[in-house]
Design a protein around this motif. Structure first.
Motif, PDB file in Angstrom:
ATOM      1  N   UNK A  21      29.597 -22.369  24.499  1.00 38.21           N
ATOM      2  CA  UNK A  21      30.675 -21.667  23.790  1.00 38.21           C
ATOM      3  C   UNK A  21      30.200 -20.273  23.415  1.00 38.21           C
ATOM      4  N   UNK A  22      30.866 -19.290  23.984  1.00 37.50           N
ATOM      5  CA  UNK A  22      30.522 -17.891  23.742  1.00 37.50           C
ATOM      6  C   UNK A  22      31.835 -17.126  23.590  1.00 37.50           C
ATOM      7  N   UNK A  27      32.728 -21.640  27.981  1.00 41.96           N
ATOM      8  CA  UNK A  27      32.344 -21.091  29.269  1.00 41.96           C
ATOM      9  C   UNK A  27      31.898 -22.269  30.135  1.00 41.96           C
ATOM     10  N   UNK A  28      32.618 -22.520  31.204  1.00 44.15           N
ATOM     11  CA  UNK A  28      32.315 -23.664  32.061  1.00 44.15           C
ATOM     12  C   UNK A  28      31.832 -23.182  33.415  1.00 44.15           C
ATOM     13  N   UNK A  29      30.745 -23.785  33.866  1.00 42.56           N
ATOM     14  CA  UNK A  29      30.218 -23.440  35.181  1.00 42.56           C
ATOM     15  C   UNK A  29      30.108 -24.701  36.022  1.00 42.56           C
ATOM     16  N   UNK A  30      30.553 -24.608  37.255  1.00 46.23           N
ATOM     17  CA  UNK A  30      30.332 -25.681  38.219  1.00 46.23           C
ATOM     18  C   UNK A  30      29.513 -25.114  39.367  1.00 46.23           C
ATOM     19  N   UNK A  31      28.459 -25.814  39.721  1.00 46.47           N
ATOM     20  CA  UNK A  31      27.593 -25.395  40.827  1.00 46.47           C
ATOM     21  C   UNK A  31      27.559 -26.491  41.877  1.00 46.47           C
ATOM     22  N   UNK A  32      27.516 -26.083  43.115  1.00 52.57           N
ATOM     23  CA  UNK A  32      27.292 -27.051  44.196  1.00 52.57           C
ATOM     24  C   UNK A  32      26.484 -26.358  45.276  1.00 52.57           C
ATOM     25  N   UNK A  33      25.630 -27.096  45.935  1.00 53.56           N
ATOM     26  CA  UNK A  33      24.800 -26.498  46.957  1.00 53.56           C
ATOM     27  C   UNK A  33      23.335 -26.733  46.678  1.00 53.56           C
ATOM     28  N   UNK A  34      22.498 -25.780  47.039  1.00 54.10           N
ATOM     29  CA  UNK A  34      21.056 -26.011  46.968  1.00 54.10           C
ATOM     30  C   UNK A  34      20.535 -26.010  45.535  1.00 54.10           C
ATOM     31  N   UNK A  35      21.000 -25.024  44.735  1.00 62.50           N
ATOM     32  CA  UNK A  35      20.467 -24.902  43.369  1.00 62.50           C
ATOM     33  C   UNK A  35      21.532 -25.305  42.351  1.00 62.50           C
ATOM     34  N   UNK A  36      21.533 -26.553  41.978  1.00 66.35           N
ATOM     35  CA  UNK A  36      22.531 -26.998  41.010  1.00 66.35           C
ATOM     36  C   UNK A  36      21.907 -27.386  39.670  1.00 66.35           C
ATOM     37  N   UNK A  47      20.855 -16.429  32.367  1.00 69.36           N
ATOM     38  CA  UNK A  47      21.109 -14.998  32.525  1.00 69.36           C
ATOM     39  C   UNK A  47      22.598 -14.692  32.411  1.00 69.36           C
ATOM     40  N   UNK A  48      23.416 -15.565  32.971  1.00 60.26           N
ATOM     41  CA  UNK A  48      24.866 -15.355  32.921  1.00 60.26           C
ATOM     42  C   UNK A  48      25.372 -15.436  31.484  1.00 60.26           C
ATOM     43  N   UNK A  49      24.890 -16.435  30.744  1.00 61.32           N
ATOM     44  CA  UNK A  49      25.364 -16.567  29.366  1.00 61.32           C
ATOM     45  C   UNK A  49      24.824 -15.432  28.496  1.00 61.32           C
ATOM     46  N   UNK A  50      23.634 -14.929  28.817  1.00 64.31           N
ATOM     47  CA  UNK A  50      23.093 -13.802  28.045  1.00 64.31           C
ATOM     48  C   UNK A  50      23.994 -12.578  28.205  1.00 64.31           C
ATOM     49  N   UNK A  51      24.508 -12.379  29.409  1.00 69.29           N
ATOM     50  CA  UNK A  51      25.406 -11.246  29.637  1.00 69.29           C
ATOM     51  C   UNK A  51      26.689 -11.406  28.819  1.00 69.29           C
ATOM     52  N   UNK A  52      27.195 -12.616  28.754  1.00 66.20           N
ATOM     53  CA  UNK A  52      28.428 -12.842  27.995  1.00 66.20           C
ATOM     54  C   UNK A  52      28.188 -12.650  26.496  1.00 66.20           C
ATOM     55  N   UNK A  53      27.030 -13.072  26.023  1.00 67.05           N
ATOM     56  CA  UNK A  53      26.724 -12.880  24.601  1.00 67.05           C
ATOM     57  C   UNK A  53      26.603 -11.394  24.267  1.00 67.05           C
ATOM     58  N   UNK A  54      25.987 -10.670  25.189  1.00 71.15           N
ATOM     59  CA  UNK A  54      25.856  -9.236  24.963  1.00 71.15           C
ATOM     60  C   UNK A  54      27.240  -8.566  24.965  1.00 71.15           C
ATOM     61  N   UNK A  55      28.099  -8.981  25.875  1.00 69.06           N
ATOM     62  CA  UNK A  55      29.459  -8.445  25.905  1.00 69.06           C
ATOM     63  C   UNK A  55      30.176  -8.745  24.592  1.00 69.06           C
ATOM     64  N   UNK A  56      29.925  -9.916  24.050  1.00 64.45           N
ATOM     65  CA  UNK A  56      30.537 -10.277  22.784  1.00 64.45           C
ATOM     66  C   UNK A  56      30.037  -9.373  21.662  1.00 64.45           C
ATOM     67  N   UNK A  57      28.745  -9.107  21.668  1.00 62.19           N
ATOM     68  CA  UNK A  57      28.182  -8.228  20.629  1.00 62.19           C
ATOM     69  C   UNK A  57      28.792  -6.832  20.685  1.00 62.19           C
ATOM     70  N   UNK A  58      29.028  -6.358  21.896  1.00 58.90           N
ATOM     71  CA  UNK A  58      29.531  -4.991  22.048  1.00 58.90           C
ATOM     72  C   UNK A  58      31.033  -4.914  21.801  1.00 58.90           C
TER      73      UNK A  58
END
Lengths: 268, 180
Positions: A21-22, A27-36, A47-58
């Protein structure tokens, strides 16, 4: 080369999901393939959630100390803010122009005061930046959703597309339609969960006649903005969406009927 | 720096000016949607067990069920119109092939006891490499009023913004749980 062959031969890929929750939304992520669920997947998700948190701060208008709040109060200039602020404001300004003013980053408060609120642009923009971290995952498909707006990637054309359900604004426990998405974005604007918080910026009042607008586009930034702008157009939502190059979508009217919008097809 | 100062002054009064000043930001961040982007909307017949037979282009050729069909045995019945039948029948219905600029797109419904149990796309335009590339973004929207979420095999839910407060009772929450 071999990887591609193997992947194509195994269409039934396991899907692994992540939720955080950000920005006040899931925030929901679904992955499929080699790196799940390996280290690479966890690092990309972090890294993805860090970007969203930073966007929230700004950009959060709920935080009095965010750059956007201070900018709105005149305490800061754009040059005092991270460069992303100018980028987002430019996106908002473009949306305002292209929607003939129905969309605006300047919100009208109930007391009539004009406040700077680019959140209609920020979400799609931020999620796309977060998704860039997921794009580094080799041979891995993703679908990243922020509160119901999402961007998806599918690398191999032979695997099934992501299946996006469009919820019924009158009954969010049901879905009205399914959009199979290989690579692209889906955004929906409406009032089902938050009440009447979207207004036509030209009038400061909620649009009438329309319950939700879903837009499918290559870019989530554009899909998000167009869904909001189309929704703000009220009964003209479908007509306005038709004028947008390459967009398609689904308009749900307040009487429960729907209109699908597809790109104008040239005569062949 | 002075140019930036001017921008500050203009910001609150005329945001549209920013479009000109920062236009390059917009163009760089939206290149993906500048061209070629598109998607296709393919209406699905909303009745139960009926094909849209009002045009003669209904193909009536349904191949084996797609991989994601459920266990319901799918008989092929391209022109069934008896939706009132109460028997436990499973039917696969294929809609008209919709003509798009890239070629035909066709969808198929699996119907069981008058309820849509699956929607699948049986035909994408894929005659050449370019089509395939475009097809990666060509996204049919399947509209089906009676489609039940629990039968729809969906990966994500798009809707009006779900807040964290409302998330727990949302469809997406159920999906996330199911996948964990």
């Amino acid at each position: 080369m071999r990887t591609e062959t193997n992947a194509a031969a195994a269409p039934a890929r396991r899907t692994v999901r992540y939720v955080e929750h950000i920005m006040g939304m899931p925030i929901s992520l679904a992955l499929r393939g080699r790196h799940v669920d390996d280290d690479a997947a966890c690092r990309a998700w972090a890294a993805a959630t860090a970007i969203l948190r930073e966007a929230d701060r700004v950009f959060s208008t709920y935080r009095a100390d965010s750059y956007i709040s201070r900018l709105g109060r005149g305490e800061l200039g754009v040059e005092d803010c991270p460069p992303e602020v100018a980028e987002v404001l430019a996106l908002g300004a473009a949306a305002e122009r292209e929607s003939a003013g129905a969309f605006s980053v300047r919100g009208l408060r109930r007391d009539g005061a004009v406040v700077l609120d680019p959140s209609g642009v920020v979400k799609g923009w931020a999620v796309e930046r977060a998704a860039a971290e997921l794009e580094n995952l080799e041979d891995t498909d993703f679908c990243l959703s922020a509160g119901g707006d999402m961007t998806c990637r599918t690398l191999h054309p032979d695997v099934a597309p992501w299946r996006i359900g469009i919820e019924d604004p009158a009954d969010p426990g049901r879905i009205l339609a399914v959009v199979p998405v290989f690579t692209g974005a889906v955004a929906t604007s409406g009032t089902a969960h938050r009440g009447q918080h979207l207004v036509d910026a030209r009038t400061g009042r909620p649009p009438t006649g329309v319950a939700s607008v879903t837009v499918v586009a290559a870019s989530l930034t554009r899909a998000d903005v167009d869904a909001t702008a189309a929704y703000a157009h009220g009964r003209e939502a479908a007509h306005w969406l038709e004028t947008r190059p390459g967009r398609s979508g689904l308009v749900v009217w307040d009487d429960g009927t729907t209109t699908t919008v597809e790109p104008v097809l040239p005569q062949t | 720096m002075t140019a930036v100062k001017k921008i500050v002054l203009w910001l609150m009064s005329t945001l549209t000016v920013l479009v000109l000043l920062f236009g390059y930001h917009t163009s760089t961040s939206s290149t993906a949607s500048a061209s070629g982007e598109s998607s296709v909307v393919v209406p699905v017949p909303s009745g139960t067990g009926t094909t849209s037979s009002d045009t003669s282009s209904a193909t009536g050729t349904t191949s084996a069920p797609s991989a994601n069909s459920t266990s319901s045995s799918s008989g092929t019945s391209p022109s069934t119109s008896s939706s009132a039948g109460r028997a436990a029948t499973s039917t696969t219905v294929t809609g008209d092939s919709a003509s798009t600029r890239w070629g035909p797109v066709q969808v198929r419904l699996a119907v069981r006891n008058g309820t849509i149990t699956d929607v699948s796309v049986v035909e994408y335009p894929s005659s050449n490499g370019k089509d395939k590339q475009i097809n990666a973004r060509a996204l049919p929207i399947l509209v089906q009023e009676t489609l039940k979420a629990q039968n729809a095999q969906i990966d994500m839910v798009s809707g009006a913004t779900v807040t964290s407060d409302g998330y727990l009772k949302s469809l997406q929450s159920a999906l996330d749980k199911a996948g964990l």
